[in-house]
Design a protein around this motif. Sequence first.
Motif, PDB file in Angstrom:
ATOM      1  N   TYR A   1     -55.067  25.703 -47.859  1.00 52.71           N
ATOM      2  CA  TYR A   1     -54.607  26.437 -46.674  1.00 52.71           C
ATOM      3  C   TYR A   1     -53.553  25.686 -45.882  1.00 52.71           C
ATOM      4  O   TYR A   1     -52.764  26.292 -45.155  1.00 52.71           O
ATOM      5  CB  TYR A   1     -55.794  26.763 -45.760  1.00 52.71           C
TER       6      TYR A   1
ATOM      7  N   ARG B   1     -46.963  29.848 -42.143  1.00 49.94           N
ATOM      8  CA  ARG B   1     -47.390  29.702 -43.540  1.00 49.94           C
ATOM      9  C   ARG B   1     -47.534  31.045 -44.241  1.00 49.94           C
ATOM     10  O   ARG B   1     -47.539  31.112 -45.478  1.00 49.94           O
ATOM     11  CB  ARG B   1     -48.707  28.920 -43.606  1.00 49.94           C
TER      12      ARG B   1
ATOM     13  N   HIS C   1     -52.439  26.276 -54.322  1.00 51.34           N
ATOM     14  CA  HIS C   1     -53.466  27.139 -53.725  1.00 51.34           C
ATOM     15  C   HIS C   1     -54.434  27.598 -54.803  1.00 51.34           C
ATOM     16  O   HIS C   1     -53.996  28.028 -55.882  1.00 51.34           O
ATOM     17  CB  HIS C   1     -52.846  28.399 -53.096  1.00 51.34           C
TER      18      HIS C   1
ATOM     19  N   GLU D   1     -38.799  30.934 -46.005  1.00 52.72           N
ATOM     20  CA  GLU D   1     -38.602  30.651 -44.585  1.00 52.72           C
ATOM     21  C   GLU D   1     -37.724  31.707 -43.923  1.00 52.72           C
ATOM     22  O   GLU D   1     -37.954  32.082 -42.766  1.00 52.72           O
ATOM     23  CB  GLU D   1     -37.999  29.258 -44.409  1.00 52.72           C
TER      24      GLU D   1
ATOM     25  N   TRP E   1     -50.854  34.103 -48.795  1.00 55.49           N
ATOM     26  CA  TRP E   1     -51.404  33.076 -47.912  1.00 55.49           C
ATOM     27  C   TRP E   1     -52.295  33.782 -46.908  1.00 55.49           C
ATOM     28  O   TRP E   1     -51.948  34.842 -46.377  1.00 55.49           O
ATOM     29  CB  TRP E   1     -50.324  32.289 -47.157  1.00 55.49           C
TER      30      TRP E   1
ATOM     31  N   TYR F   1     -50.928  37.288 -37.768  1.00 52.86           N
ATOM     32  CA  TYR F   1     -50.322  35.999 -38.128  1.00 52.86           C
ATOM     33  C   TYR F   1     -49.310  35.521 -37.080  1.00 52.86           C
ATOM     34  O   TYR F   1     -48.381  34.787 -37.415  1.00 52.86           O
ATOM     35  CB  TYR F   1     -49.647  36.109 -39.494  1.00 52.86           C
TER      36      TYR F   1
ATOM     37  N   ASP G   1     -50.976  24.220 -46.988  1.00 55.66           N
ATOM     38  CA  ASP G   1     -49.653  24.431 -47.580  1.00 55.66           C
ATOM     39  C   ASP G   1     -49.207  25.865 -47.370  1.00 55.66           C
ATOM     40  O   ASP G   1     -49.979  26.810 -47.551  1.00 55.66           O
ATOM     41  CB  ASP G   1     -49.692  24.127 -49.080  1.00 55.66           C
ATOM     42  N   ARG G   2     -47.955  26.028 -47.028  1.00 49.83           N
ATOM     43  CA  ARG G   2     -47.421  27.371 -46.757  1.00 49.83           C
ATOM     44  C   ARG G   2     -47.452  28.244 -48.000  1.00 49.83           C
ATOM     45  O   ARG G   2     -47.461  27.766 -49.136  1.00 49.83           O
ATOM     46  CB  ARG G   2     -45.993  27.269 -46.232  1.00 49.83           C
TER      47      ARG G   2
ATOM     48  N   GLU H   1     -47.771  31.931 -37.021  1.00 44.26           N
ATOM     49  CA  GLU H   1     -48.243  31.312 -38.265  1.00 44.26           C
ATOM     50  C   GLU H   1     -47.130  31.324 -39.313  1.00 44.26           C
ATOM     51  O   GLU H   1     -46.917  32.334 -39.983  1.00 44.26           O
ATOM     52  CB  GLU H   1     -49.477  32.068 -38.796  1.00 44.26           C
TER      53      GLU H   1
END
Length: 372
Positions: free
Chosen positions: A134, A32, A363, A274, A144, A27, A136-137, A30
């Motif tokens: 996909y 997300r 999701h 985050e 994810w 990842y 959206d985080r 990435e």
Amino acid sequence: MTAPGGLERVVDRRGLREFLALTDRVYAGEPRFVPPSRQQVRRWWRDGVPMYVLRDGGTGAVVGRTTLHTDAALDAKLGRRCQLFGLTEFTEAAARPLFEAIVAAARAAGDRDALFGPVALLPNQAGGVITSGYADRGFIDSAWNPPRYVTAYESYGFRRRFESDTWICPVSGAADAPCGADQPGTDQPGTDADGAELRVHRGDVRRLAEQLELLRGMLNASFAQLGYYTEISAAQLRRQTDGLAYLLDESLLLYLTRAGQPVAFVLCVPDISEFVVRVRGDLNLFHQLRLLAVRRRYRREAVLIVKGVLPEYQGRGYQRLLSGALRRNLHAGGYTTLRSTYVGRDNPASAAQYRASGGRPLHGYTFYEKAL
């Protein structure tokens, strides 16, 4: 130590570092993907959860990882002996070799009927694969993954189980009146249709252990009817909520009493996803202190971890009452967005509550099973 199919068991801290580092490469760049807490993974390893890596035959680099574990309570619930797998990540080229190795190891055990996962360590704790949304985080306590994961599982013959959705809702100050009750504010009494007192209580860090034990009893009772759910013990709850006190916003842990008896609950936490991405899942003491110092930054979005109503009180509007109190508290606290961990598509009542507050599915979500 090598298992059938070429899986190498993690037996030392170097191997554990390689296990953890795989997601940094899979990842890379990435934002997300929200990694699981490294402290939790290390704790599972110390507790003896079998963890494995798959290496590239040429370079020796780790290209896949998984746990291989079992749970007697889930076997009883599903009616078959399942080889569970979890924390399962892989490069694109390693998907089939990893699945082949997992199947080989499960068949070598000789007493398993099916593969089920990915779960960490059980479906009522964490795991799963997202099948849509996909763009959206992800967020804490949820999955994810890129679309290729779904393609990999399904091209190898896995079938979907317990299809669900995560949800995202805007936060507003409005709250509907509960069915059959006056509308009490947090900690203010109301009255049920039969005259019984209803009272909403909020979390208290000083009494957190006591309140979590109270929630555990309601959680086990209200979720017992779900096909994937196995009872959470006091020890499991302590491990799952370890460190919650430094994260908790007391106004987002709510429970309802009827005539003094707890009947419903909801638990939300500030969304620190985050921050977790930034520290690559490493919530060591230093990073916890950093998070404490900047926690105000992470009080704009929240994650609904779990909610429930005792079975004998379902259908009386109690969850709607708690949802109203929660929305008021979120609005008063300055939150703008609420995300929810997965809700089964066979649970339309919970989905209806999210839709009524302006929410939408975020999701698509599933677990996978494959007969052995």
